[in-house]
Design an enzyme around this catalytic site. Structure first.
Site, short mmCIF file in Angstrom:
data_model
loop_
_atom_site.label_atom_id
_atom_site.label_comp_id
_atom_site.label_asym_id
_atom_site.label_seq_id
_atom_site.Cartn_x
_atom_site.Cartn_y
_atom_site.Cartn_z
N CYS A 41 0.80 -1.22 0.00
CA CYS A 41 0.00 0.00 0.00
C CYS A 41 0.84 1.28 0.00
O CYS A 41 0.30 2.38 -0.17
CB CYS A 41 -0.95 0.02 1.20
SG CYS A 41 -2.22 -1.27 1.12
N ASN A 67 -10.29 0.24 0.19
CA ASN A 67 -8.83 0.30 0.07
C ASN A 67 -8.42 -0.21 -1.30
O ASN A 67 -8.46 -1.41 -1.56
CB ASN A 67 -8.20 -0.55 1.18
CG ASN A 67 -6.67 -0.50 1.18
OD1 ASN A 67 -6.07 0.06 0.28
ND2 ASN A 67 -6.07 -1.09 2.19
N HIS A 123 -3.41 7.36 3.03
CA HIS A 123 -3.81 6.07 2.49
C HIS A 123 -5.17 5.69 3.05
O HIS A 123 -5.42 5.83 4.25
CB HIS A 123 -2.77 5.01 2.84
CG HIS A 123 -3.17 3.63 2.48
ND1 HIS A 123 -3.61 3.29 1.21
CD2 HIS A 123 -3.21 2.48 3.22
CE1 HIS A 123 -3.89 2.01 1.18
NE2 HIS A 123 -3.67 1.49 2.39
#
Length: 330
Positions: A117, A287, A257
């Site tokens: 990520c 996500n 994020h």
């Protein structure tokens, strides 16, 4: 002579049409909308359907084309194409090379960058280094992931979190002081077993047994990952502010994020930022791994002003994490 910095000069984005709501997941696993929303902040996510027969490259191409059209950019002028991704189309063959060819970036070289990520965050550092060195003038950085390709939709700990999408930014030289100002990037291999896909790599190649054991899907120890993410992402954001003598009033936007709203809130609180300064679209996309940061820029582009101070923060498997400080250039 003014110092050359690497500035973002254009943004693009793309998400698939199919919307998977929390209500749909209620019919697939033992969960409900209230539980998902309360613990993650996610209401829905986008999924590139299997019958479309496309991979991560398709998402990246669409995001790049969106940027190219908005910018009026000639793809032949692009020097480098970086694709930040945890879900490449295939092993060995570069997804970035295929994306570059498909968008007409025939004069560019290209490669993939994988840091879970944090891939896009690390990619910003890579793109900026090429620009600041004076070697290249136009670097296209794409964050793209088809997370649905490695999600077990019978596992409620992961299927509620992830979605598919892509975002793209163009980095170019700047002599006015805008662009990437500083970075604080970290990693720690202690996190290797907390967020992973067991099979398919060199450690555990694909076999009948690995398929039968469902080892080609992502696994997450949610409690451990959450604990590490909350502390490290917030620490990194606070450190980048400290190193650059930034206070809350100096920061126009936090670009975090989009893994979990509670992690985002903790980071903003550590920075002393009001919610109005926090970019958020996790409720719409979940996500999207490497795509979360550029998708935020795509969604908030109209609200950005030249000279705005942006702090990017991310945390990913491995573990990887960090924060970047960038001045908006347009």
């Amino acid at each position: 002579m003014n110092k050359i910095t690497a500035a973002i000069t254009a943004v693009g984005g793309y998400v698939p049409n199919f919307v998977m709501t929390n209500k749909m997941l209620e019919d697939m696993v033992d969960t409900n909308d209230e539980w998902i929303t309360t613990r993650t902040g996610i209401k829905e996510r986008r999924v590139l359907k299997e019958d479309e027969g496309e991979g991560t490259s398709y998402l990246g191409i669409k995001a790049a084309e969106n940027l190219i059209d908005k910018k009026g950019l000639d793809p032949k002028e692009i020097d480098l194409v970086l694709v930040a991704t945890a879900t490449p189309d295939m092993f060995v063959a570069s997804t970035a090379a295929f994306v570059a060819s498909e968008i007409g970036a025939v004069n560019a070289f290209s490669y993939d960058l994988h840091a879970a990520c944090s891939s896009f965050l690390y990619g910003m550092s890579t793109a900026a280094a090429y620009i600041e060195a004076g070697r290249y003038k136009k670097v296209l950085l794409i964050g793209a992931d088809k997370m649905s390709s490695i999600i077990d939709y019978t596992d409620r700990t992961t299927c509620i979190i992830f979605g598919d999408g892509a975002g793209a930014v163009l980095f170019e030289p700047n002599s006015e002081g805008f662009g990437l100002q500083d970075e604080y990037l970290r990693s720690d291999g202690v996190g290797r077993n907390y967020l992973k896909m067991d099979a398919g790599g060199s450690l555990l190649p694909a076999s009948v047994e690995t398929v039968q054991n469902r080892q080609h899907f992502i696994y997450q120890d949610g409690r451990s990952v959450f604990k590490f993410a909350v502390s490290n992402m917030a620490d990194a954001a606070a450190e980048i502010m400290k190193r650059n003598s930034l206070v809350d009033n100096d920061v126009a936007w936090l670009v975090p994020h989009q893994a979990n709203k509670r992690i985002i809130d903790a980071t903003a609180n550590r920075m002393g930022l009001d919610n109005s300064k926090v970019m958020m679209n996790i409720q719409n996309y979940g996500n999207t791994t490497s795509a979360t940061l550029p998708l935020l820029l795509h969604d908030y582009e109209s609200q950005l002003k030249k000279g705005d101070n942006l702090v990017f923060a991310a945390f990913g498997g491995g573990f990887t994490w960090g924060a970047n400080y960038l001045k908006w250039a347009y």
